[in-house]
Design a protein around this motif. Structure first.
Motif, PDB file in Angstrom:
ATOM      1  N   ASP A  60       4.220   7.792   6.609  1.00  0.00           N
ATOM      2  CA  ASP A  60       4.312   6.696   5.731  1.00  0.00           C
ATOM      3  C   ASP A  60       5.451   5.819   6.168  1.00  0.00           C
ATOM      4  OD1 ASP A  60       1.748   6.896   5.350  1.00  0.00           O
ATOM      5  OD2 ASP A  60       2.050   7.659   3.139  1.00  0.00           O
TER       6      ASP A  60
ATOM      7  N   LYS B 168       4.705   6.146  -4.781  1.00  0.00           N
ATOM      8  CA  LYS B 168       3.384   5.354  -4.173  1.00  0.00           C
ATOM      9  C   LYS B 168       2.828   4.445  -5.211  1.00  0.00           C
ATOM     10  CE  LYS B 168       1.423   8.916  -1.155  1.00  0.00           C
ATOM     11  NZ  LYS B 168       0.343   9.971  -0.947  1.00  0.00           N
ATOM     12  N   VAL B 169       2.989   4.741  -6.584  1.00  0.00           N
ATOM     13  CA  VAL B 169       2.495   3.536  -7.769  1.00  0.00           C
ATOM     14  C   VAL B 169       3.386   2.360  -7.475  1.00  0.00           C
ATOM     15  CG1 VAL B 169       2.562   3.264  -9.869  1.00  0.00           C
ATOM     16  CG2 VAL B 169       1.444   5.443  -9.008  1.00  0.00           C
TER      17      VAL B 169
ATOM     18  N   MET C 251       3.789  -4.208  -3.240  1.00  0.00           N
ATOM     19  CA  MET C 251       2.558  -4.908  -2.404  1.00  0.00           C
ATOM     20  C   MET C 251       1.780  -5.957  -3.192  1.00  0.00           C
ATOM     21  SD  MET C 251       2.913  -3.529   0.431  1.00  0.00           S
ATOM     22  CE  MET C 251       1.413  -4.079   1.327  1.00  0.00           C
ATOM     23  N   LYS C 252       1.564  -5.636  -4.501  1.00  0.00           N
ATOM     24  CA  LYS C 252       0.938  -6.848  -5.165  1.00  0.00           C
ATOM     25  C   LYS C 252       1.607  -8.166  -5.538  1.00  0.00           C
ATOM     26  CE  LYS C 252      -2.125  -3.570  -7.710  1.00  0.00           C
ATOM     27  NZ  LYS C 252      -2.416  -3.008  -9.149  1.00  0.00           N
TER      28      LYS C 252
ATOM     29  N   GLY D 181       6.284  -5.927  -0.569  1.00  0.00           N
ATOM     30  CA  GLY D 181       6.218  -4.531   0.015  1.00  0.00           C
ATOM     31  C   GLY D 181       6.698  -4.438   1.159  1.00  0.00           C
TER      32      GLY D 181
ATOM     33  N   HIS E 162       5.215   1.611  -4.760  1.00  0.00           N
ATOM     34  CA  HIS E 162       5.030   0.816  -3.601  1.00  0.00           C
ATOM     35  C   HIS E 162       3.723  -0.014  -3.891  1.00  0.00           C
ATOM     36  CE1 HIS E 162       3.758   1.491   1.069  1.00  0.00           C
ATOM     37  NE2 HIS E 162       4.181   0.253   0.596  1.00  0.00           N
ATOM     38  N   SER E 163       2.784   0.293  -4.394  1.00  0.00           N
ATOM     39  CA  SER E 163       1.491  -0.455  -4.893  1.00  0.00           C
ATOM     40  C   SER E 163       1.869  -1.719  -5.574  1.00  0.00           C
ATOM     41  CB  SER E 163       0.398   0.169  -5.523  1.00  0.00           C
ATOM     42  OG  SER E 163      -0.540  -0.428  -5.789  1.00  0.00           O
ATOM     43  N   LYS E 164       2.751  -1.457  -6.611  1.00  0.00           N
ATOM     44  CA  LYS E 164       3.213  -2.881  -7.385  1.00  0.00           C
ATOM     45  C   LYS E 164       3.831  -3.897  -6.439  1.00  0.00           C
ATOM     46  CE  LYS E 164       3.358  -0.129 -11.663  1.00  0.00           C
ATOM     47  NZ  LYS E 164       2.231  -0.884 -12.313  1.00  0.00           N
TER      48      LYS E 164
END
Length: 705
Positions: A386, A353-354, A360-361, A365, A356-358
């Motif tokens: 998800d 998940k971490v 997206m930023k 993503g 995934h967040s990076k």
């Protein structure tokens, strides 16, 4: 150029490239010595237009272009290439047909642009309309046919060429290699009147990627003997070939030669060396190559992340990924894919998940490769919901995208969702492959959908271009067996056009265990043991079947034979990954630091279970002992210990995820359903067959597993 992506580096160096190269067009046109009347003002305007085009500011470039009273053919050609670069093909064509004069460069540029944007038929029409064609015109079309898989048309054009240069020969060889027709490529290669380094490198890569690595390495030696000097691309491909057959000594010799030529600081070569040593289980040498190169970029960092993954050190792979982020190197699609793969192997959902967040930023993503890896990661970590959300958000999908989400749905018991997505896949005109049908048949098996399974199997048999494999037959045997059609399943195996392996017979044997059919089980076990005498599974399944039928003497006889032959049963293990640490349990395990609290939790649960009317099923203890002892043995199966640990270590109401290396036993399955109701939690258990989602006293498998 779908099948062999590493070959794409070669075609970009050739004049047959279908990529739009504004710099080349600009240089050829602006500084052509035959145009000696070009003024500094014209050069200045041309430079301004080129600057805007290079930065993809087409509207600014067009405004500047419109201010020129009589633009020459070079400016038109530059504008056409600029529009094609950003897929504005209609405007490129409009400008092309407005040109007062067209020369061969403008025709070739327009054809390349159409091919680049995916309009092969328009490129073909332009080719047919050309008043004069050069070797570049023919080669451009051959590259276009290759890009879209029209191999025979490329071959026809190649044979019709009035004259062929080396680039044309290279383009046709590349075309054959890209689609696995390596023998055709090799024959063409041998008939070439002259070869350059691209010819040799393309052929070496094609041989290696079709499994003919020894021949590829021999060809490299022949190349060296002929006096052709390798490029960095050649060295990278040969190192990859060495890695594919774990030829460590050969690769080390090549590394020495690279050092002599001064290529060691080339990031492309260094990254290939890192991967080579990792595949050869020399990860320390991979790290040494990385540390010795001061020009570490995203490619090298990615190679190191991948290298640790290849060495099965996924924790360290993720540590390198974190270091990369900390020093300010921005990951690319490949980096994210490698890191997410390590998360999948570790079942590290939180770390995934971490990452995934990076992604997206930095806007990756929903990149097709990153998104595919995210779907796989979420699915393998027990979170298919998800994974489906990501799939639905994807702007671009490829076959891997569709297969990944269908596989995930099948593994998680979402059969109807898998079928719906397959229908969408058909409507999108995406051709399924072998993996698609394995997934669909698995979905039918896990939900015991016999008629749906028959339908997909018949669809598969009649599907052009897909060859039935053992995996497909195993799925159909499983579907028939789970549905209680044991005789039909056995007959199905006997009529298979390909020789069944031990897995096929084990699948039938497993179904016999479920339906308590000792007669067919005995025959299935005999066939399985003939094919794999040292496999423990036939003994275990047959012993468990006899135990379930209270045939303790037969069960003991099977265990005695196992012991005499030195065949060891794989112990049942279950584990929970929590805050990056994996907590593993064996049945009856007392070694965990929190074992007393775990036992207290299980004893409390046992009391609640009895209040709900739970009665242990002693047949799953599988030992000829008193019922009271069987009940104690069942209470401390590995999955129950893991659940007990999870319940005392996580927040109330949160989802609990447990992984197990073997199939969940029937009694534990019944118990976990009740536990999910008692504690008001979703408990997800992945066993050797599938994921089980336990909610409020029910399981997603519908008790068909």
């Amino acid at each position: 150029m779908a099948r062999f992506p590493t070959l794409s580096i070669l075609i970009k160096t050739s004049s047959s490239s279908s990529y739009i190269n504004l710099s080349t067009i600009f240089a050829k046109r602006l500084f052509n010595p035959t145009r000696g009347n070009a003024t500094m003002g014209t050069k200045s305007r041309n430079s301004t237009i080129f600057y805007h085009l290079k930065n993809k500011r087409l509207d600014e470039a067009r405004r500047c272009f419109n201010e020129i009273r009589t633009p020459d053919v070079s400016l038109y050609t530059m504008m056409i290439a600029g529009y094609c670069q950003i897929d504005r093909i209609d405007e490129a064509l409009q400008m092309f047909y407005k040109m007062p004069v067209r020369d061969v460069v403008s025709w070739n540029s327009m054809m390349k642009g159409c091919i680049y944007c995916g309009y092969l038929e328009i490129a073909r029409k332009l080719f047919d309309e050309m008043p004069h064609r050069t070797v570049v015109s023919w080669t451009t079309m051959i590259s276009g046919f290759s890009k879209f898989g029209q191999i025979e048309m490329a071959k026809e054009f190649f044979s019709k060429m009035p004259s062929k240069d080396t680039a044309a020969w290279n383009s046709m060889i590349f075309c054959y290699c890209s689609y696995g027709r390596v023998e055709d490529a090799y024959n063409l290669f041998r008939n070439m009147p002259s070869r350059n380094v691209i010819s040799w490198t393309t052929m070496i890569s094609g041989l290696d990627q079709t499994g003919q690595t020894a021949k590829a390495l021999a060809l490299f030696q022949e190349m060296r003997s002929s006096g052709i000097e390798p490029t960095s691309s050649t060295f990278a491909i040969v190192l990859t070939a060495c890695a594919n057959i774990l030829a460590l000594d050969r690769g080390i010799q090549l590394h020495t030669h690279i050092l002599k030529l001064g290529y060691e600081l080339d990031p492309f070569i260094s990254s290939t060396l890192i991967t080579f040593y990792a595949r050869c289980k020399q990860i320390n040498d991979s790290v040494k190559v990385f540390q010795e190169n001061s020009n570490t970029n995203v490619v090298m960092w990615t190679a190191l992340v991948s290298g640790y993954g290849l060495s099965f050190d996924h924790e360290q792979a993720l540590a390198v990924f974190r270091d990369m982020i900390n020093v300010g190197v921005v990951p690319n699609q490949c980096t994210f894919t490698c890191a997410l793969n390590s998360c999948s192997v570790l079942e590290a959902l939180d770390k995934g998940k971490v990452i995934h967040s990076k992604a997206m930023k930095i806007g990756l993503g929903l990149d097709v490769f990153v998104a595919n890896s995210l779907i796989a990661m979420y699915s393998k970590c027990g979170n298919i919901d998800d994974g489906v959300i990501i799939f639905n958000k994807m702007r671009e999908r490829n076959l891997v995208s569709w297969n990944s989400v269908i596989v995930g749905c099948a593994q998680h018991g979402r059969a109807e969702m898998a079928f719906q997505i397959f229908n969408q896949m058909e409507q999108a005109n995406i051709q399924p492959d072998e993996i698609t049908f394995v997934s669909l048949l698995t979905a039918c098996s896990h939900s015991t959908l016999l008629e749906k399974g028959r339908f997909f199997f018949e669809l598969l048999k009649n599907h052009p271009g897909i060859q039935l494999k053992l995996e497909h037959y195993a799925c159909m045997v499983d579907i028939l067996g789970r549905s209680g059609k044991l005789e039909e399943s056995e007959e199905f195996i006997k009529k298979m056009p390909i020789e069944p392996n031990s897995l096929i017979w084990l699948t039938l044997l497993g179904a016999c265990k479920v339906h308590l059919n000792a007669e067919i089980a005995t025959r299935a076990a005999e066939f399985a043991l003939k094919l794999d005498p040292n496999c423990s599974a036939p003994y275990i399944l047959l012993s468990n079947l006899y135990s379930s039928l209270n045939k303790w003497k037969d069960a003991s006889r099977i265990r005695r034979v196992m012991k005499e032959k030195g065949i060891i049963k794989q112990p049942g293990r279950s584990w929970v990954t929590l805050r990056g640490s994996r907590h593993e349990f064996l049945s009856g395990d007392i070694s965990h630091p929190l074992i007393k609290k775990i036992h207290q939790k299980l004893e409390w649960l046992n009391g609640k279970l009895k209040e709900l009317g739970y009665v242990p099923d002693p047949s799953y203890a599988l030992h000829d002992v008193e019922d009271e002892q069987k009940e104690v043995m069942l209470s401390y199966h590995s999955e129950r210990l893991a659940i007990g640990f999870g319940l005392i270590s996580t927040v109330e109401g949160s989802t609990l995820r447990v992984m197990k290396n073997l199939r969940v036993c029937g009694d534990c399955h019944s118990v976990i359903k009740l536990i999910s109701k008692i504690v008001s939690r979703e408990i997800i258990v992945r066993d050797s067959c599938r994921f089980h989602h336990f909610r409020d006293g029910n399981c997603s498998c519908g008790d068909h597993w």
